[in-house]
Design a protein around this motif. Structure first.
Motif, PDB file in Angstrom:
ATOM      1  N   VAL A  75       1.084  -1.135   0.115  1.00 44.24           N
ATOM      2  CA  VAL A  75      -0.282  -0.091   0.384  1.00 44.24           C
ATOM      3  C   VAL A  75       0.568   1.031  -0.113  1.00 44.24           C
ATOM      4  O   VAL A  75       2.266   1.485   0.396  1.00 44.24           O
ATOM      5  CB  VAL A  75      -0.644   0.192   1.235  1.00 44.24           C
ATOM      6  N   GLU A 124      -7.887   2.154  -4.641  1.00 47.40           N
ATOM      7  CA  GLU A 124      -6.967   2.092  -3.369  1.00 47.40           C
ATOM      8  C   GLU A 124      -7.181   4.041  -3.183  1.00 47.40           C
ATOM      9  O   GLU A 124      -6.760   3.725  -1.783  1.00 47.40           O
ATOM     10  CB  GLU A 124      -5.795   2.387  -4.206  1.00 47.40           C
ATOM     11  N   ARG A 127      -8.946   4.403   0.574  1.00 55.45           N
ATOM     12  CA  ARG A 127      -8.110   3.426   1.289  1.00 55.45           C
ATOM     13  C   ARG A 127      -8.541   4.946   2.501  1.00 55.45           C
ATOM     14  O   ARG A 127      -8.067   5.895   2.658  1.00 55.45           O
ATOM     15  CB  ARG A 127      -6.591   3.247   1.552  1.00 55.45           C
TER      16      ARG A 127
END
Length: 200
Positions: A75, A124, A127
């Motif tokens: 990540v 993403e 997140r």
């Protein structure tokens, strides 16, 4: 998870652990909080791993954090984990060691599988880095506590996992990622599925 019976004092212990961790204590110092829920999680579906559905009679039995409590792998920017969910029982899943931990499959060219601290998202950019924002996430991994997710997984005649034929491309990608990270293609579990298919 709505059916779980929380032991006496569990919520109080959970809240205390959350406060201590917020003040800098190590999460693992309070592992007893989630371990105390293991018997109650097991009662919900018997001794089956919630990911692979293999009966756990002798193997490792883990209380797995669906959203990792520590640093999330792969990540960017770095993510220190969903610490605010470390003691939230709705983030727990009852898991075998093969689905939860990173392991090699010696029967299949040492292929690596197991969730570990991976938690990929469809987007993403959504997140969560602070409490509450996780509601905007769309996990790429199938969640055994979400009925619609469970219905996306199917199996071929040879015991290998696959997506249902009606799945769209996003859901097929989710199934593929889940097969890899939950180690659902592990040679031993594939063989067990074949045996079960012949019996049925």
């Amino acid at each position: 998870m709505d059916s779980i019976v929380l032991p006496n004092e569990w919520l109080a212990n959970s809240q205390k652990a959350t406060r201590e961790v917020d003040q800098g204590a190590d999460i693992d110092d309070f592992c007893k909080v989630w371990q105390d829920l293991k018997p109650e999680l097991e009662k919900l579906v018997g001794k089956k791993c919630w990911y692979c559905e293999a009966i756990q009679s002798r193997s490792d039995k883990d209380v797995e954090h669906f959203r990792p409590k520590k640093k999330v792998c792969n990540v960017k920017p770095d993510h220190d984990g969903y610490r605010w969910l470390a003691f939230n029982y709705t983030n727990y899943r009852y898991s075998c060691g093969y689905c939860n931990k990173r392991r090699k499959d010696s029967g299949n060219n040492n292929r690596l599988g197991g969730k570990g601290n991976y938690f990929p998202l469809i987007d993403e950019n959504k997140r969560a880095y602070k409490p509450g924002d996780e509601v905007y996430e769309r996990p790429k991994l199938l969640d055994p506590c979400v009925e619609a997710d469970v219905k996306l997984l199917d199996f071929n005649d040879d015991g290998t996992p696959c997506s249902v034929t009606s799945a769209n491309q996003i859901d097929r990608d989710r199934v593929e990622e889940s097969i890899k990270l939950y180690h659902l293609h592990h040679s031993e579990i594939v063989e067990e599925r074949k045996k079960l298919a012949h019996i049925l």
